[in-house]
Design an enzyme around this catalytic site. Structure first.
Site, PDB file in Angstrom:
ATOM      1  CB  ALA A 289      -0.841  17.608  -0.767  1.00 57.16           C
ATOM      2  CG  ASN A 290      -1.508  13.010   2.248  1.00 53.61           C
ATOM      3  OD1 ASN A 290      -2.725  12.876   2.292  1.00 53.61           O
ATOM      4  ND2 ASN A 290      -0.821  13.563   3.237  1.00 53.61           N
ATOM      5  NE  ARG A 291      -2.401   9.207  -5.275  1.00 51.50           N
ATOM      6  CZ  ARG A 291      -2.421   9.897  -6.423  1.00 51.50           C
ATOM      7  NH1 ARG A 291      -3.460  10.663  -6.702  1.00 51.50           N
ATOM      8  NH2 ARG A 291      -1.420   9.817  -7.259  1.00 51.50           N
TER       9      ARG A 291
END
Ligand code: C5P
Length: 218
Positions: free
Chosen positions: A29-31
């Site tokens: 995933a990412n932030r």
């Protein structure tokens, strides 16, 4: 339901990160928190638009009064976007994973064999796909460009490469605190040039952008 300049208009907003499975219990995933996309969907709703909100697993709740289409992966997001069209405008605020794991496991991977090798395949570019549509292309297609260096140059090139009408560029270097934070500092890039907006809350960016969108599609 609110009546306003966008009453009768349909606007599509993508938001949040995507999750790309490694196996049934793990993902990449990412932030992205989904905060800017969520604020934008709410601002468009408040101008009277019918909003379809296609969102990855965000950490902020979706706004009320919009049609929420939850997705996980980039490929699911593309399908949901295609199913939601036609729209008068489409705003791509999602932080879509550029790659997915090509050799994702169908059962939980076990440790004990040393390291782990993952192969990555490129995900479809949803913004570029919609920008390149012939008939049925939304009249206004807006992308975001989260950059950590040379923001203006990269974002200007990105507008042309993706084929969208506007790019909302922002500097997401860790020192800015923008990713996951409450504020944003953006540059709006259109065919006419670049406009630096002062640093303001993500809600204020959303309201200013929604008002600007209304000048085009109202
Ligand atoms: O290429 P980059 O990821 O920096 O582009 C960002 C813009 O493109 C955002 O508007 C994002 O929502 C959109 N995008 C997309 N599909 C992808 C990658 C990015 O719609 N696979």
């Amino acid at each position: 339901f609110t009546a306003g300049p966008l009453t009768g208009r349909h606007v599509l907003v993508t938001s949040g990160p995507t999750h790309e499975p490694i196996d049934p219990v793990r993902y990449i995933a990412n932030r992205s928190s989904g905060a800017q996309g969520t604020a934008l969907a709410a601002a468009l709703r408040d101008l009277g638009a019918r909003v379809t909100f296609v969102t990855g697993p965000a950490s902020v709740p979706p706004p009320s009064g919009v049609t929420v289409v939850p997705v996980e992966t980039a490929r699911e997001m593309l399908s949901a976007v295609e199913a939601a069209l036609p729209a008068d405008a489409a705003i791509f605020a999602a932080a879509v994973a550029d790659w997915r794991v090509a050799n994702a496991g169908s059962s939980k991977m076990k440790k004990g064999g040393g390291g782990l090798q993952l192969d990555f395949a490129e995900n479809p570019d949803i913004l570029a796909t919609v920008s390149a549509m012939g008939a049925g292309r939304p009249a206004l297609v807006v992308g975001f460009a989260a950059e950590t260096d040379d923001v203006l140059a990269h974002a200007t090139a990105k507008r042309l490469r993706k084929g969208c009408d506007w790019i909302v560029a922002n500097d997401v270097s860790p020192a800015t605190g923008i990713m996951g934070g409450r504020e944003n500092a953006v540059t709006l890039i259109t065919a006419e040039g670049a406009e630096d907006w002062p640093r303001m809350s993500k809600q204020a960016v959303a309201e200013k952008l929604a008002a600007r969108i209304a000048t085009v599609i109202a």
